[in-house]
Scaffold this motif. Structure first.
Motif, PDB file in Angstrom:
ATOM      1  N   GLY A  41       0.780  -1.228   0.000  1.00 32.13           N
ATOM      2  CA  GLY A  41       0.000   0.000   0.000  1.00 32.13           C
ATOM      3  C   GLY A  41       0.814   1.282   0.000  1.00 32.13           C
ATOM      4  O   GLY A  41       0.253   2.362   0.141  1.00 32.13           O
ATOM      5  N   ARG A  42       2.125   1.188  -0.177  1.00 29.49           N
ATOM      6  CA  ARG A  42       2.989   2.375  -0.176  1.00 29.49           C
ATOM      7  C   ARG A  42       3.703   2.507  -1.506  1.00 29.49           C
ATOM      8  O   ARG A  42       4.295   1.553  -2.001  1.00 29.49           O
ATOM      9  CB  ARG A  42       3.996   2.289   0.968  1.00 29.49           C
ATOM     10  N   LEU A  43       3.672   3.717  -2.071  1.00 29.78           N
ATOM     11  CA  LEU A  43       4.330   3.997  -3.349  1.00 29.78           C
ATOM     12  C   LEU A  43       5.771   4.432  -3.121  1.00 29.78           C
ATOM     13  O   LEU A  43       6.091   5.072  -2.121  1.00 29.78           O
ATOM     14  CB  LEU A  43       3.587   5.113  -4.083  1.00 29.78           C
ATOM     15  N   TYR A  44       6.639   4.098  -4.094  1.00 29.05           N
ATOM     16  CA  TYR A  44       8.027   4.547  -4.053  1.00 29.05           C
ATOM     17  C   TYR A  44       8.606   4.507  -5.470  1.00 29.05           C
ATOM     18  O   TYR A  44       8.087   3.820  -6.354  1.00 29.05           O
ATOM     19  CB  TYR A  44       8.865   3.697  -3.101  1.00 29.05           C
ATOM     20  N   PHE A  45       9.690   5.267  -5.683  1.00 29.62           N
ATOM     21  CA  PHE A  45      10.405   5.245  -6.951  1.00 29.62           C
ATOM     22  C   PHE A  45      11.458   4.143  -6.923  1.00 29.62           C
ATOM     23  O   PHE A  45      12.081   3.897  -5.891  1.00 29.62           O
ATOM     24  CB  PHE A  45      11.129   6.575  -7.210  1.00 29.62           C
ATOM     25  N   ALA A  46      11.687   3.533  -8.085  1.00 33.05           N
ATOM     26  CA  ALA A  46      12.731   2.514  -8.222  1.00 33.05           C
ATOM     27  C   ALA A  46      13.206   2.495  -9.666  1.00 33.05           C
ATOM     28  O   ALA A  46      12.567   3.065 -10.546  1.00 33.05           O
ATOM     29  CB  ALA A  46      12.183   1.146  -7.830  1.00 33.05           C
ATOM     30  N   LEU A  47      14.339   1.822  -9.892  1.00 32.71           N
ATOM     31  CA  LEU A  47      14.798   1.611 -11.264  1.00 32.71           C
ATOM     32  C   LEU A  47      13.777   0.739 -11.991  1.00 32.71           C
ATOM     33  O   LEU A  47      13.033  -0.015 -11.363  1.00 32.71           O
ATOM     34  CB  LEU A  47      16.151   0.915 -11.267  1.00 32.71           C
ATOM     35  N   PRO A  48      13.741   0.811 -13.320  1.00 30.97           N
ATOM     36  CA  PRO A  48      12.858  -0.087 -14.067  1.00 30.97           C
ATOM     37  C   PRO A  48      13.188  -1.547 -13.757  1.00 30.97           C
ATOM     38  O   PRO A  48      14.259  -1.861 -13.241  1.00 30.97           O
ATOM     39  CB  PRO A  48      13.170   0.234 -15.529  1.00 30.97           C
ATOM     40  N   LYS A  49      12.280  -2.430 -14.113  1.00 31.74           N
ATOM     41  CA  LYS A  49      12.455  -3.856 -13.844  1.00 31.74           C
ATOM     42  C   LYS A  49      13.834  -4.331 -14.290  1.00 31.74           C
ATOM     43  O   LYS A  49      14.288  -4.032 -15.382  1.00 31.74           O
ATOM     44  CB  LYS A  49      11.378  -4.658 -14.570  1.00 31.74           C
ATOM     45  N   GLY A  50      14.498  -5.053 -13.422  1.00 33.00           N
ATOM     46  CA  GLY A  50      15.818  -5.577 -13.732  1.00 33.00           C
ATOM     47  C   GLY A  50      16.903  -4.517 -13.804  1.00 33.00           C
ATOM     48  O   GLY A  50      18.005  -4.781 -14.248  1.00 33.00           O
ATOM     49  N   GLY A  51      16.607  -3.278 -13.384  1.00 32.16           N
ATOM     50  CA  GLY A  51      17.581  -2.200 -13.440  1.00 32.16           C
ATOM     51  C   GLY A  51      17.917  -1.767 -14.852  1.00 32.16           C
ATOM     52  O   GLY A  51      18.921  -1.111 -15.083  1.00 32.16           O
TER      53      GLY A  51
END
Length: 101
Positions: A41-51
């Motif tokens: 239930g929490r949003l966050y930024f990350a690299l695309p799948k597999g970086g």
């Protein structure tokens, strides 16, 4: 009023992972550099799948539709944690142009 149907239609040709990107200039290539993820239930930024970062090509017709959408729906700066949903993570702000949630 937010047009969720149009938003979803515009995101579909790009793929959900590439839907959160830059403004219309140079839209024939989409540089996936980050995505929004949801965990517990929490949003966050990350690299695309597999970086995987790089350039995603798109058809001119898709670029034209997205450019028209972005003119009607400008990007909004959103601040979220980077790398995970934990509250102690460093927050970063990026402009989001398109969402499907």
């Amino acid at each position: 009023m937010h047009d969720l149907t149009r938003s979803t239609r515009e995101a579909s040709p790009t793929g959900s992972g590439t839907a959160f990107r830059k403004q219309p200039e140079g839209l024939r290539e989409l540089p996936p550099t980050r995505q929004v993820q949801l965990l517990s239930g929490r949003l966050y930024f990350a690299l695309p799948k597999g970086g995987k970062t790089g350039i995603v090509d798109m058809l001119r017709s898709v670029a034209t539709e997205l450019a028209a959408y972005f003119l009607d729906h400008p990007a909004v700066d959103v601040e979220l944690p980077w790398g995970g949903p934990e509250p102690d993570r460093e927050k970063q702000s990026f402009p989001l142009s398109l969402t499907t949630t």
